[in-house]
Design a protein around this motif. Structure first.
Motif, mmCIF file in Angstrom:
data_model
loop_
_atom_site.group_PDB
_atom_site.id
_atom_site.type_symbol
_atom_site.label_atom_id
_atom_site.label_comp_id
_atom_site.label_asym_id
_atom_site.label_seq_id
_atom_site.Cartn_x
_atom_site.Cartn_y
_atom_site.Cartn_z
ATOM 1 N N ASP A 176 46.663 53.053 35.023
ATOM 2 C CA ASP A 176 48.227 52.666 35.665
ATOM 3 C C ASP A 176 48.483 53.108 36.649
ATOM 4 O OD1 ASP A 176 48.455 52.777 32.770
ATOM 5 O OD2 ASP A 176 49.805 54.622 32.341
ATOM 6 N N ARG A 177 47.789 53.272 37.830
ATOM 7 C CA ARG A 177 48.678 53.162 38.836
ATOM 8 C C ARG A 177 47.595 52.389 39.695
ATOM 9 N NH1 ARG A 177 45.487 57.762 37.185
ATOM 10 N NH2 ARG A 177 43.738 57.480 38.013
ATOM 11 N N HIS A 178 47.429 51.557 39.044
ATOM 12 C CA HIS A 178 46.731 49.936 40.385
ATOM 13 C C HIS A 178 48.472 49.288 39.915
ATOM 14 C CE1 HIS A 178 44.852 46.575 40.327
ATOM 15 N NE2 HIS A 178 43.176 46.648 40.523
ATOM 16 N N PRO A 179 47.883 48.547 41.523
ATOM 17 C CA PRO A 179 49.219 47.349 41.941
ATOM 18 C C PRO A 179 49.483 46.422 41.194
ATOM 19 C CG PRO A 179 47.697 48.359 43.388
ATOM 20 C CD PRO A 179 47.069 48.860 42.541
ATOM 21 N N LEU A 180 48.526 45.997 39.963
ATOM 22 C CA LEU A 180 48.393 44.750 39.404
ATOM 23 C C LEU A 180 49.206 45.170 38.330
ATOM 24 C CD1 LEU A 180 45.285 43.633 39.278
ATOM 25 C CD2 LEU A 180 47.188 42.778 41.013
ATOM 26 N N VAL A 181 49.145 46.598 37.948
ATOM 27 C CA VAL A 181 50.383 46.796 36.595
ATOM 28 C C VAL A 181 51.760 46.369 36.990
ATOM 29 C CG1 VAL A 181 51.315 48.619 35.844
ATOM 30 C CG2 VAL A 181 49.302 49.367 36.136
ATOM 31 N N SER A 189 40.213 36.628 40.159
ATOM 32 C CA SER A 189 40.361 36.442 41.836
ATOM 33 C C SER A 189 41.517 37.671 42.263
ATOM 34 C CB SER A 189 40.768 35.100 42.047
ATOM 35 O OG SER A 189 39.749 34.377 41.739
ATOM 36 N N ASP A 190 41.771 38.238 41.791
ATOM 37 C CA ASP A 190 43.035 39.002 41.492
ATOM 38 C C ASP A 190 42.277 40.352 41.820
ATOM 39 O OD1 ASP A 190 45.508 37.085 42.013
ATOM 40 O OD2 ASP A 190 45.263 38.351 40.039
ATOM 41 N N VAL A 191 41.087 40.875 40.958
ATOM 42 C CA VAL A 191 40.137 41.884 41.392
ATOM 43 C C VAL A 191 39.063 41.953 42.797
ATOM 44 C CG1 VAL A 191 41.839 43.081 39.583
ATOM 45 C CG2 VAL A 191 40.126 41.362 39.097
ATOM 46 N N ALA A 192 39.025 40.610 42.622
ATOM 47 C CA ALA A 192 37.282 41.009 43.449
ATOM 48 C C ALA A 192 36.472 41.641 44.348
ATOM 49 C CB ALA A 192 37.666 38.906 43.891
ATOM 50 N N TYR A 218 32.516 35.475 42.954
ATOM 51 C CA TYR A 218 32.284 36.718 43.922
ATOM 52 C C TYR A 218 31.157 37.866 43.141
ATOM 53 C CZ TYR A 218 35.745 39.312 40.638
ATOM 54 O OH TYR A 218 36.266 40.044 39.472
ATOM 55 N N GLU A 219 30.818 38.786 42.962
ATOM 56 C CA GLU A 219 29.545 39.121 41.890
ATOM 57 C C GLU A 219 30.035 40.078 42.305
ATOM 58 O OE1 GLU A 219 26.912 38.715 40.971
ATOM 59 O OE2 GLU A 219 26.385 36.871 41.921
ATOM 60 N N PRO A 220 30.179 41.191 41.170
ATOM 61 C CA PRO A 220 31.215 42.184 40.621
ATOM 62 C C PRO A 220 30.486 43.570 40.761
ATOM 63 C CG PRO A 220 30.269 41.431 39.039
ATOM 64 C CD PRO A 220 29.764 40.287 39.547
ATOM 65 N N GLN A 221 31.442 44.082 41.346
ATOM 66 C CA GLN A 221 30.458 45.615 41.849
ATOM 67 C C GLN A 221 30.983 46.274 40.822
ATOM 68 O OE1 GLN A 221 33.040 46.506 45.075
ATOM 69 N NE2 GLN A 221 33.514 44.856 45.946
ATOM 70 N N ILE A 222 29.235 46.637 40.761
ATOM 71 C CA ILE A 222 29.787 47.929 38.913
ATOM 72 C C ILE A 222 29.376 49.265 39.586
ATOM 73 C CG2 ILE A 222 28.247 47.698 37.553
ATOM 74 C CD1 ILE A 222 29.523 45.412 36.967
ATOM 75 N N VAL A 242 38.093 48.604 37.408
ATOM 76 C CA VAL A 242 38.661 48.285 36.519
ATOM 77 C C VAL A 242 37.499 47.673 35.095
ATOM 78 C CG1 VAL A 242 40.590 46.666 37.739
ATOM 79 C CG2 VAL A 242 38.120 46.144 37.551
ATOM 80 N N ALA A 243 38.138 46.913 34.103
ATOM 81 C CA ALA A 243 36.825 46.745 32.538
ATOM 82 C C ALA A 243 37.428 45.517 32.326
ATOM 83 C CB ALA A 243 36.752 48.125 31.929
ATOM 84 N N LEU A 244 37.109 44.679 32.031
ATOM 85 C CA LEU A 244 36.771 43.606 31.098
ATOM 86 C C LEU A 244 36.680 43.937 29.293
ATOM 87 C CD1 LEU A 244 37.266 40.457 31.596
ATOM 88 C CD2 LEU A 244 34.809 40.193 30.894
ATOM 89 N N ALA A 245 37.782 43.382 28.432
ATOM 90 C CA ALA A 245 37.231 43.603 27.353
ATOM 91 C C ALA A 245 37.825 43.194 26.315
ATOM 92 C CB ALA A 245 37.809 45.942 27.053
ATOM 93 N N PRO A 246 37.555 42.754 24.972
ATOM 94 C CA PRO A 246 37.585 41.897 24.191
ATOM 95 C C PRO A 246 38.922 42.813 23.428
ATOM 96 C CG PRO A 246 35.097 42.575 24.060
ATOM 97 C CD PRO A 246 35.985 43.410 24.246
ATOM 98 N N THR A 247 40.463 41.295 23.235
ATOM 99 C CA THR A 247 41.566 41.468 22.707
ATOM 100 C C THR A 247 41.150 43.169 21.536
ATOM 101 O OG1 THR A 247 42.616 40.191 23.648
ATOM 102 C CG2 THR A 247 43.404 41.027 21.399
ATOM 103 N N LEU A 248 39.858 42.268 20.548
ATOM 104 C CA LEU A 248 40.034 43.098 18.904
ATOM 105 C C LEU A 248 39.105 44.749 20.106
ATOM 106 C CD1 LEU A 248 38.183 40.715 16.832
ATOM 107 C CD2 LEU A 248 40.933 41.370 17.193
#
Length: 301
Positions: A176-181, A189-192, A218-222, A242-248
Motif C-alpha cells: 500500500d506504500r508503493h509509489p504506483l498505488v 517496465s514500471d517495476v524494473a 530486464y532480469e527480475p531481482q528475486i 512486488v509480486a505477480l499473481a493470477p487474478t484467480l
C-alpha cells in the motif's frame, strides 16, 4: 457357449407353457421360436422341452435352465435399473482433479451447485500440481480435471480433450506504500527496479515472471521465494518486494496489499477442463462440466 438371448426366449416359453403363446406375446412366428429353441437344445447337448398337442413340458434340464433364465432376467432388469440411476444422477461417484488457485476461486461455486442439484452423487476432488494430475487422469482415478497452460506451453496431447473455460490474466501485487498505488494499470517496465517475490520450487508462475520480465528488457531481482500466494501477499505487505499473481489467486487480499492490473503484454494463463480422449464422460461428469462453465462465466463478466 449358451446364447443368452435364446435362454431368455426359452424362459418365456417355459413361463407361458406354449410356443404359440410365446410367439404371439413377443410378435414372433411360432416357427421362429421353435427354431431358436432347437438351436438352444443343440447348444445344451440335450432336449429341454417335450412337445405335445397342448403345449410343452420341460425336461429336468429344461426346468434347471428356466430357473437360471429367470435369475438372468432379474439380473438384467437390475442392471438396467442401476444404469438408469446413473443416467438419472440418482447414484454414482464423480472424481474431479483441480489445482490450488482454482480450488479457492472457480471450483467452490460449481461444487455447491452440483451437490445441491444432485445430492445422491458422491463427489470427490483431488488437488495437485499439473504433473500430478496427469497420472490421475490416465489411470482414471479422476474423470476430468481443471488444468492451465500458457501460450508458450500449450497442452496439445493427442490423447487428451482440452476445453478452455476462461483466461486468467496476471496482476501486480504491491505494498500500500508503493509509489504506483493509485494507478489504474501498470506495465512490467514500471517495476524494473523493484525486487520481486516469486514462487518457490520452480513454480510455473516463476517461469512466467522470468519470461515476462525478460520480454520487458530486464532480469527480475528475486528477493523472496514463497510457497503460496498468501505467503507472497504477506511479504508484499511487509514491503520486501512486488509480486505477480493470477487474478484467480486474489479472492482473499490481505491488508496492506494493493492489486494493480497489468497492461499487455502480460502472461495470461488459460484455465482448462481436461479429460482423456479414450474415456467417455459419465452423465454426472457432463452435468458437472455445465456447473464449471457457469462458474467460469461469472468470472468473465
Amino acid at each position: 457357449m449358451l446364447d443368452v438371448r435364446r435362454i431368455l426366449l426359452f424362459t418365456e416359453v417355459a413361463r407361458r407353457g406354449s410356443v404359440t403363446a410365446t410367439a404371439r406375446a413377443l410378435n414372433y412366428t411360432p416357427s421362429a421360436v421353435s427354431q431358436q429353441i432347437s438351436r438352444l437344445e443343440i447348444e445344451a447337448g440335450q432336449p429341454l422341452l417335450e412337445r405335445h398337442a397342448r403345449g410343452v413340458t420341460l425336461t429336468d434340464a429344461g426346468r434347471a435352465l428356466a430357473e437360471r433364465g429367470g435369475r438372468i432376467e432379474r439380473e438384467l432388469k437390475a442392471a438396467g435399473n442401476e444404469l438408469a440411476d446413473f443416467a438419472g444422477l440418482r447414484t454414482g461417484t464423480l472424481r474431479v482433479g483441480t489445482f490450488p488457485t482454482v480450488s479457492a476461486s472457480l471450483l467452490p461455486a460449481a461444487v455447491m451447485g452440483f451437490r445441491e442439484a444432485h445430492p445422491d452423487i458422491r463427489l470427490t476432488v483431488r488437488s495437485a500440481r499439473l504433473a500430478g494430475l496427469w497420472p490421475l487422469l490416465e489411470n482414471r482415478e479422476i474423470e476430468l480435471s481443471l488444468m492451465w497452460d500458457y501460450d508458450w506451453s500449450r497442452i496439445d496431447r493427442e490423447d487428451a480433450v482440452v476445453t478452455p473455460l476462461l483466461d486468467d490474466p496476471p496482476t501486480l501485487l504491491v505494498s500500500d506504500r508503493h509509489p504506483l498505488v493509485g494507478r489504474r494499470s501498470v506495465t512490467l517496465s514500471d517495476v524494473a527496479n523493484d525486487p520481486w517475490i516469486t514462487r518457490a520450487d520452480n513454480h510455473p508462475v516463476a517461469d512466467a515472471l522470468n519470461r515476462s520480465c525478460r520480454a520487458a528488457g530486464y532480469e527480475p531481482q528475486i528477493a523472496y521465494e514463497a510457497h503460496d500466494y498468501q505467503e507472497a501477499q504477506a511479504m508484499v505487505a511487509a514491503g520486501i518486494g512486488v509480486a505477480l499473481a493470477p487474478t484467480l489467486a486474489l479472492d482473499g487480499i490481505r491488508p496492506g496489499v494493493s492489486v494493480l492490473p497489468l497492461q499487455p503484454p502480460a502472461p495470461v494463463r488459460r484455465i482448462l477442463l481436461v479429460r482423456m480422449a479414450g474415456h467417455s464422460l459419465t452423465p454426472a461428469a457432463q452435468v458437472f462440466t455445465g456447473f464449471l462453465r457457469d462458474s467460469a462465466a461469472t468470472r468473465t463478466h
